[in-house]
Design an enzyme around this catalytic site. Structure first.
Site, PDB file in Angstrom:
ATOM      1  N   TYR A  51       0.874  -1.178   0.000  1.00  0.00           N
ATOM      2  CA  TYR A  51       0.000   0.000   0.000  1.00  0.00           C
ATOM      3  C   TYR A  51       0.908   1.224   0.000  1.00  0.00           C
ATOM      4  N   GLN A 108       2.169   0.050  43.189  1.00  0.00           N
ATOM      5  CA  GLN A 108       2.179  -0.904  42.056  1.00  0.00           C
ATOM      6  C   GLN A 108       0.754  -1.100  41.536  1.00  0.00           C
ATOM      7  N   GLU A 168      -0.970   4.800   9.976  1.00  0.00           N
ATOM      8  CA  GLU A 168      -2.426   4.891   9.818  1.00  0.00           C
ATOM      9  C   GLU A 168      -2.963   6.203  10.382  1.00  0.00           C
ATOM     10  N   ASP A 210      -1.100   9.908  12.116  1.00  0.00           N
ATOM     11  CA  ASP A 210      -0.452  10.431  13.325  1.00  0.00           C
ATOM     12  C   ASP A 210      -1.548  10.754  14.354  1.00  0.00           C
TER      13      ASP A 210
HETATM   14  C1  LIG Z   1      -3.827  -5.269  13.618  1.00  0.00           C
HETATM   15  C2  LIG Z   1      -4.138  -4.124  12.804  1.00  0.00           C
HETATM   16  C3  LIG Z   1      -3.208  -4.119  11.712  1.00  0.00           C
HETATM   17  C4  LIG Z   1      -2.186  -3.142  11.854  1.00  0.00           C
HETATM   18  C5  LIG Z   1      -1.304  -3.200  10.662  1.00  0.00           C
HETATM   19  C6  LIG Z   1      -0.800  -1.832  10.289  1.00  0.00           C
HETATM   20  C7  LIG Z   1       0.625  -1.941   9.785  1.00  0.00           C
HETATM   21  C8  LIG Z   1       1.184  -0.584   9.514  1.00  0.00           C
HETATM   22  C9  LIG Z   1       0.889  -0.157   8.103  1.00  0.00           C
HETATM   23  C10 LIG Z   1       0.780   1.293   8.013  1.00  0.00           C
HETATM   24  C11 LIG Z   1       0.203   1.811   6.941  1.00  0.00           C
HETATM   25  C12 LIG Z   1       0.069   3.231   6.784  1.00  0.00           C
HETATM   26  O1  LIG Z   1       0.475   4.042   7.600  1.00  0.00           O
HETATM   27  S1  LIG Z   1      -0.749   3.646   5.340  1.00  0.00           S
HETATM   28  C13 LIG Z   1      -0.724   5.402   5.300  1.00  0.00           C
HETATM   29  C14 LIG Z   1      -1.620   5.952   6.398  1.00  0.00           C
HETATM   30  N1  LIG Z   1      -1.721   7.388   6.177  1.00  0.00           N
HETATM   31  C15 LIG Z   1      -2.627   8.086   6.850  1.00  0.00           C
HETATM   32  O2  LIG Z   1      -3.374   7.657   7.690  1.00  0.00           O
HETATM   33  C16 LIG Z   1      -2.670   9.547   6.398  1.00  0.00           C
HETATM   34  C17 LIG Z   1      -3.464  10.385   7.401  1.00  0.00           C
HETATM   35  N2  LIG Z   1      -4.071  11.505   6.692  1.00  0.00           N
HETATM   36  C18 LIG Z   1      -5.398  11.454   6.287  1.00  0.00           C
HETATM   37  O3  LIG Z   1      -6.135  10.478   6.517  1.00  0.00           O
HETATM   38  C19 LIG Z   1      -5.915  12.672   5.582  1.00  0.00           C
HETATM   39  O4  LIG Z   1      -4.824  13.373   4.988  1.00  0.00           O
HETATM   40  C20 LIG Z   1      -6.652  13.625   6.572  1.00  0.00           C
HETATM   41  C21 LIG Z   1      -5.765  13.963   7.764  1.00  0.00           C
HETATM   42  C22 LIG Z   1      -7.948  12.966   7.000  1.00  0.00           C
HETATM   43  C23 LIG Z   1      -6.985  14.935   5.842  1.00  0.00           C
HETATM   44  O5  LIG Z   1      -7.605  14.563   4.637  1.00  0.00           O
HETATM   45  P1  LIG Z   1      -8.150  15.692   3.687  1.00  0.00           P
HETATM   46  O6  LIG Z   1      -7.195  16.828   3.661  1.00  0.00           O
HETATM   47  O7  LIG Z   1      -8.541  15.088   2.407  1.00  0.00           O
HETATM   48  O8  LIG Z   1      -9.513  16.092   4.384  1.00  0.00           O
HETATM   49  P2  LIG Z   1      -9.858  17.336   5.290  1.00  0.00           P
HETATM   50  O9  LIG Z   1      -9.732  18.561   4.444  1.00  0.00           O
HETATM   51  O10 LIG Z   1      -9.174  17.290   6.593  1.00  0.00           O
HETATM   52  O11 LIG Z   1     -11.404  17.015   5.539  1.00  0.00           O
HETATM   53  C24 LIG Z   1     -12.323  17.159   4.446  1.00  0.00           C
HETATM   54  C25 LIG Z   1     -13.547  16.367   4.833  1.00  0.00           C
HETATM   55  O12 LIG Z   1     -13.289  14.968   4.647  1.00  0.00           O
HETATM   56  C26 LIG Z   1     -13.601  14.275   5.827  1.00  0.00           C
HETATM   57  N3  LIG Z   1     -12.740  13.106   5.905  1.00  0.00           N
HETATM   58  C27 LIG Z   1     -11.408  13.103   5.966  1.00  0.00           C
HETATM   59  N4  LIG Z   1     -10.958  11.841   5.993  1.00  0.00           N
HETATM   60  C28 LIG Z   1     -12.042  11.034   5.940  1.00  0.00           C
HETATM   61  C29 LIG Z   1     -12.233   9.634   5.940  1.00  0.00           C
HETATM   62  N5  LIG Z   1     -11.206   8.782   6.026  1.00  0.00           N
HETATM   63  N6  LIG Z   1     -13.484   9.153   5.860  1.00  0.00           N
HETATM   64  C30 LIG Z   1     -14.537   9.999   5.800  1.00  0.00           C
HETATM   65  N7  LIG Z   1     -14.434  11.347   5.816  1.00  0.00           N
HETATM   66  C31 LIG Z   1     -13.186  11.847   5.877  1.00  0.00           C
HETATM   67  C32 LIG Z   1     -13.339  15.255   6.924  1.00  0.00           C
HETATM   68  O13 LIG Z   1     -14.030  14.887   8.100  1.00  0.00           O
HETATM   69  C33 LIG Z   1     -13.908  16.519   6.301  1.00  0.00           C
HETATM   70  O14 LIG Z   1     -15.295  16.451   6.397  1.00  0.00           O
HETATM   71  P3  LIG Z   1     -16.141  17.834   6.444  1.00  0.00           P
HETATM   72  O15 LIG Z   1     -15.583  18.640   7.564  1.00  0.00           O
HETATM   73  O16 LIG Z   1     -17.546  17.379   6.679  1.00  0.00           O
HETATM   74  O17 LIG Z   1     -15.915  18.456   5.091  1.00  0.00           O
HETATM   75  C1  LIG Z   2       6.221   1.502  11.069  1.00  0.00           C
HETATM   76  C2  LIG Z   2       5.554   2.317   9.988  1.00  0.00           C
HETATM   77  C3  LIG Z   2       4.903   1.663   8.945  1.00  0.00           C
HETATM   78  C4  LIG Z   2       4.326   2.407   7.918  1.00  0.00           C
HETATM   79  N1  LIG Z   2       3.749   1.749   6.857  1.00  0.00           N
HETATM   80  C5  LIG Z   2       3.236   2.479   5.850  1.00  0.00           C
HETATM   81  C6  LIG Z   2       2.664   1.805   4.711  1.00  0.00           C
HETATM   82  O1  LIG Z   2       2.630   0.577   4.643  1.00  0.00           O
HETATM   83  N2  LIG Z   2       2.175   2.565   3.695  1.00  0.00           N
HETATM   84  C7  LIG Z   2       2.201   3.945   3.734  1.00  0.00           C
HETATM   85  O2  LIG Z   2       1.747   4.582   2.778  1.00  0.00           O
HETATM   86  N3  LIG Z   2       2.720   4.604   4.817  1.00  0.00           N
HETATM   87  C8  LIG Z   2       3.232   3.899   5.856  1.00  0.00           C
HETATM   88  N4  LIG Z   2       3.754   4.554   6.944  1.00  0.00           N
HETATM   89  C9  LIG Z   2       3.814   6.017   6.963  1.00  0.00           C
HETATM   90  C10 LIG Z   2       2.789   6.583   7.940  1.00  0.00           C
HETATM   91  O3  LIG Z   2       1.498   6.409   7.453  1.00  0.00           O
HETATM   92  C11 LIG Z   2       3.100   8.062   8.181  1.00  0.00           C
HETATM   93  O4  LIG Z   2       4.358   8.162   8.790  1.00  0.00           O
HETATM   94  C12 LIG Z   2       2.026   8.665   9.072  1.00  0.00           C
HETATM   95  O5  LIG Z   2       0.835   8.815   8.350  1.00  0.00           O
HETATM   96  C13 LIG Z   2       2.445  10.007   9.665  1.00  0.00           C
HETATM   97  O6  LIG Z   2       2.695  10.915   8.646  1.00  0.00           O
HETATM   98  P1  LIG Z   2       4.072  11.745   8.622  1.00  0.00           P
HETATM   99  O7  LIG Z   2       5.181  10.799   8.741  1.00  0.00           O
HETATM  100  O8  LIG Z   2       3.991  12.645   7.448  1.00  0.00           O
HETATM  101  O9  LIG Z   2       4.009  12.615   9.950  1.00  0.00           O
HETATM  102  P2  LIG Z   2       3.869  14.220  10.035  1.00  0.00           P
HETATM  103  O10 LIG Z   2       2.485  14.611   9.679  1.00  0.00           O
HETATM  104  O11 LIG Z   2       4.968  14.838   9.300  1.00  0.00           O
HETATM  105  O12 LIG Z   2       4.053  14.384  11.615  1.00  0.00           O
HETATM  106  C14 LIG Z   2       5.128  15.115  12.179  1.00  0.00           C
HETATM  107  C15 LIG Z   2       4.575  15.968  13.304  1.00  0.00           C
HETATM  108  O13 LIG Z   2       3.756  16.977  12.722  1.00  0.00           O
HETATM  109  C16 LIG Z   2       2.502  17.039  13.389  1.00  0.00           C
HETATM  110  N5  LIG Z   2       1.472  17.510  12.459  1.00  0.00           N
HETATM  111  C17 LIG Z   2       1.334  17.190  11.161  1.00  0.00           C
HETATM  112  N6  LIG Z   2       0.281  17.825  10.630  1.00  0.00           N
HETATM  113  C18 LIG Z   2      -0.260  18.581  11.612  1.00  0.00           C
HETATM  114  C19 LIG Z   2      -1.381  19.472  11.694  1.00  0.00           C
HETATM  115  N7  LIG Z   2      -2.154  19.731  10.632  1.00  0.00           N
HETATM  116  N8  LIG Z   2      -1.637  20.049  12.880  1.00  0.00           N
HETATM  117  C20 LIG Z   2      -0.870  19.785  13.964  1.00  0.00           C
HETATM  118  N9  LIG Z   2       0.205  18.972  13.950  1.00  0.00           N
HETATM  119  C21 LIG Z   2       0.500  18.377  12.785  1.00  0.00           C
HETATM  120  C22 LIG Z   2       2.268  15.606  13.831  1.00  0.00           C
HETATM  121  O14 LIG Z   2       1.342  15.554  14.912  1.00  0.00           O
HETATM  122  C23 LIG Z   2       3.665  15.172  14.250  1.00  0.00           C
HETATM  123  O15 LIG Z   2       3.876  15.586  15.588  1.00  0.00           O
HETATM  124  C24 LIG Z   2       4.357   3.826   7.976  1.00  0.00           C
HETATM  125  C25 LIG Z   2       4.974   4.477   9.058  1.00  0.00           C
HETATM  126  C26 LIG Z   2       5.571   3.727  10.060  1.00  0.00           C
HETATM  127  C27 LIG Z   2       6.248   4.431  11.201  1.00  0.00           C
END
Ligand SMILES: CCCCCCCCC/C=C/C(=O)SCCNC(=O)CCNC(=O)[C@H](O)C(C)(C)COP(=O)(O)OP(=O)(O)OC[C@H]1O[C@@H](n2cnc3c(N)ncnc32)[C@H](O)[C@@H]1OP(=O)(O)O
Ligand SMILES: Cc1cc2nc3c(=O)[nH]c(=O)nc-3n(C[C@H](O)[C@H](O)[C@H](O)COP(=O)(O)OP(=O)(O)OC[C@H]3O[C@@H](n4cnc5c(N)ncnc54)[C@H](O)[C@@H]3O)c2cc1C
Length: 607
Positions: free
Chosen positions: A78, A273, A367, A369
């Site tokens: 992913y 504890q 997934e 921050d």
């Molecule tokens: C055992 C287990 C195994 C565990 C196994 C796991 C192993 C580790 C593998 C790791 C994998 C990864 O990390 S994969 C990568 C993961 N990356 C992330 O999670 C990235 C986090 N960032 C995001 O999700 C987005 O950028 C987010 C922060 C939501 C901002 O998105 P946008 O800028 O597009 O949206 P915003 O402008 O903030 O919001 C616009 C509108 O969309 C809505 N919105 C935003 N996200 C939404 C969503 N997901 N679903 C519905 N609605 C959503 C908001 O509420 C707002 O609604 P209105 O206010 O009504 O308009």
């Molecule tokens: C072990 C591991 C496995 C991963 N696996 C995957 C994977 O399989 N696929 C994938 O696509 N990604 C993966 N990731 C990446 C992961 O999804 C990102 O690291 C995560 O989403 C955080 O984003 P970032 O690194 O840009 O943090 P940043 O957003 O840069 O965070 C840095 C600091 O900035 C702050 N910050 C950022 N934005 C704001 C805001 N708007 N307001 C206030 N504070 C803010 C945060 O709170 C944090 O303190 C993995 C990461 C790790 C550590």
């Protein structure tokens, strides 16, 4: 001694049916699911790649790709995060430009910060990526979409032309996450057929016409929502593992307190504890139950989405984001506290705790921050409050905000410590705290001409309000769990004790919120803490049975401190002698480097 249960005396104290508690803990998830959680460090991260195809690919695309992925004929990653962007998905830089002449997309990494960075499995093993890139047609940017890209030959596993891949290197400590080849990827004008853009939500026609999604664009984030709700369940496992180890060890470990030759005191009997350990035990159960609720809420969402009913999507996003944040922070901090609860031996690899911590703590980041996730919850709360004026009646987890006016007048009527044992008394206090914190933020936000400036300025307060909201959800779901029919002698009573410990520990920890919002008086806060102490005494005889109910094998715990039989000291010693350092008496390098120093003559009495 082998075969002796050194914790038998503790197990005999149990006041409830452990077999039933085991069933309550296992809940609706089967053993496979439990095991699967810890087989997640597999190359083809099924947690993301396959669910993403299901969520974002058309039926036809699913028919083509799912059988390959499910049978490991392809290994997927992913691939969303980049060197320059992780949290801000809309800031991703990789491009996918449509070429109408060849009916292809050209994937490219225009800058160094566009380098894909972190995706699991990408570094060495993945043959395909579900790459997130900006869709460009005729120089117009349509935002981030998903594209299936082959990275390596299925014959010789060599990377394909235009693809530069590497592992991003060692991660935190020597933890098992170093068995995951999180990778980096640069695209240099890599061509893929048009039908490898995932087109369930939006499409690009042969003529290069963009057909926007007729459903909320956020459905493209669906995989993250799906994994976040799983991560909550995972948090309950990680925390319960650590609590099991430290509880059993706390019952084995004796330190001080011997009088006239009597055995020293079990450290589990020290109130400090108990005050550190038992809230974590209660939190493990609390997180488990809220994860069950969240999973059922998520399944209900999926059914609604099938029927094009998007009504619970915003709440599902807020709940999965918020509970993912809160529960992973509690679990990560809790694992570290469990290490400290085991004293020096907790720092040994053989305790199982350093490894568990090293593998678990990135859950606060991946997934989403945890702070970024709570800010999403805060946006949802502020929007809910802003709609109150227009008569919108909040439902579900924000229903209490519909009674905000009433909650603004609330004052706890607790007179005695035992009043805090009443679920309705606790819920009212938590609702009033959460409502007042959110209403105060909304009030302050209204003073800003630019709401976004206000949101940034108040973001720390908003995170606290979001935390109060999520903690209310967890407390409420624990209470609802106990309203179910739970058989077995003493089981419900013990869970009731844990429910009260969870809630009153939070009240005590966040007493500042409750006092500053004038929900309770200092005296009522004092009574809550007094009640907490008494609750710890009620848990004490059941502590070992409550962690036995997690039903973890010694193999699964992989901890000499957390052994079922409590036979810690001989096993600690035995484990240490397995270290290669103990294969020889004289360490490598002694003769070359140390002995010459020792042999150096003294000069005028100085070395
Ligand atoms: C055992 C287990 C195994 C565990 C196994 C796991 C192993 C580790 C593998 C790791 C994998 C990864 O990390 S994969 C990568 C993961 N990356 C992330 O999670 C990235 C986090 N960032 C995001 O999700 C987005 O950028 C987010 C922060 C939501 C901002 O998105 P946008 O800028 O597009 O949206 P915003 O402008 O903030 O919001 C616009 C509108 O969309 C809505 N919105 C935003 N996200 C939404 C969503 N997901 N679903 C519905 N609605 C959503 C908001 O509420 C707002 O609604 P209105 O206010 O009504 O308009
Ligand atoms: C072990 C591991 C496995 C991963 N696996 C995957 C994977 O399989 N696929 C994938 O696509 N990604 C993966 N990731 C990446 C992961 O999804 C990102 O690291 C995560 O989403 C955080 O984003 P970032 O690194 O840009 O943090 P940043 O957003 O840069 O965070 C840095 C600091 O900035 C702050 N910050 C950022 N934005 C704001 C805001 N708007 N307001 C206030 N504070 C803010 C945060 O709170 C944090 O303190 C993995 C990461 C790790 C550590």
């Amino acid at each position: 001694m082998e075969g002796v249960d050194h914790l038998a005396h503790e197990r005999n104290k149990a006041q409830f049916d452990v077999a039933v508690m085991k069933a309550v803990w296992a809940g609706s998830r089967d053993a496979y699911e439990l095991f699967h959680r810890f087989s997640r460090l597999v190359a083809n991260d099924p947690e993301m790649f396959i669910p993403a195809i299901k969520a974002q690919a058309t039926e036809e695309q699913q028919k083509q790709w799912l059988p390959l992925a499910n049978k490991m004929k392809i290994i997927g990653s992913y691939t969303q995060t980049e060197l320059g962007h992780g949290s801000n998905v809309r800031g991703l830089e990789t491009t996918a430009t449509f070429d109408p002449k060849t009916d292809e997309f050209v994937l490219n990494s225009p800058t160094l910060t566009a380098t894909k960075w972190w995706p699991g499995g990408l570094g060495k093993i993945a043959t395909h990526a579900l790459a997130h890139a900006r869709l460009i047609i005729d120089d117009k940017d349509y935002g981030v979409h998903g594209f299936l890209v082959q990275l390596r030959s299925l014959d010789d596993h060599l990377t394909l032309p235009g693809i530069t891949i590497g592992d991003i290197g060692m991660k935190y400590g020597s933890g098992a996450y170093n068995t995951m080849d999180n990778g980096s990827l640069i695209f240099d004008h890599v061509r893929i057929p048009r039908n490898q853009m995932l087109m369930r939500l939006s499409q690009v026609t042969r003529e290069g016409k963009y057909v926007p999604s007729n459903v909320p664009r956020q459905l493209s984030y669906g995989t993250m929502v799906y994994v976040r709700q799983k991560i909550v369940f995972d948090a309950s496992i990680a925390l319960s593992r650590a609590v099991c180890i430290s509880t059993r060890y706390s019952a084995v470990r004796r330190q001080f307190g011997s009088h006239n030759g009597s055995p020293e005191t079990q450290v589990i009997d020290y109130k400090t504890q108990q005050a550190r350990l038992f809230p974590l035990l209660a939190s493990a159960y609390a997180i488990r139950f809220v994860s069950e609720w969240l999973n059922s809420f998520y399944k209900d969402l999926l059914q609604r989405l099938e029927a094009k009913d998007f009504s619970t999507l915003p709440e599902a996003h807020a709940c999965t984001a918020g509970l993912k944040s809160i529960t992973t922070s509690v679990a990560a901090d809790g694992i570290e506290e469990c290490r400290k609860l085991c004293g020096g031996h907790g720092y040994l690899t053989s305790s199982g705790l350093p490894e568990l911590s090293a593998v678990y703590i990135p859950a606060c980041t991946y997934e989403g921050d945890n702070v970024v996730m709570l800010l999403q919850v805060a946006r949802y709360l502020m929007k809910t409050i802003s709609q109150l004026k227009s008569g919108n009646k909040p439902v579900g987890t924000t229903a209490y905000l519909g009674r905000a006016e009433q909650l603004m007048q609330y004052h706890s009527d607790v007179l005695r410590a035992e009043d805090w044992l009443k679920p309705n008394v606790v819920v009212e206090a938590f609702e009033a705290r959460a409502a007042r914190m959110s209403m105060a933020c909304a009030q302050n936000l209204s003073k800003f001409n630019n709401p976004e400036d206000g949101f940034q300025e108040l973001s720390a307060d908003l995170v606290e309000a979001a935390t109060a909201h999520c903690q209310l959800i967890i407390v409420s779901k624990f209470i609802e769990k106990l309203q179910q029919d739970i058989p077995g002698k003493g089981v419900k009573e013990q869970l009731g004790v844990l429910r009260s410990i969870y809630a009153l520990f939070l009240l005590h920890k966040h007493i500042g919120d409750f006092l500053s919002t004038d929900c309770i008086t200092p005296k009522q806060g004092y009574l809550a803490n007094e009640q907490l102490r008494s609750l710890y005494s009620q848990v004490r005889p059941n502590a070992i049975a409550l962690v036995d109910a997690f039903n973890y094998t010694d193999h699964f715990l992989s901890s000499v401190l957390g052994r079922y039989d409590g036979n810690v000291y001989p096993k600690l010693y035995e484990e240490a002698w397995k270290d290669p350092l103990n294969d020889t008496s004289i360490p490598d390098g002694f003769h070359e480097y140390v002995q010459p120093m020792l042999k150096q003559p003294l000069h005028h009495g100085r070395l």
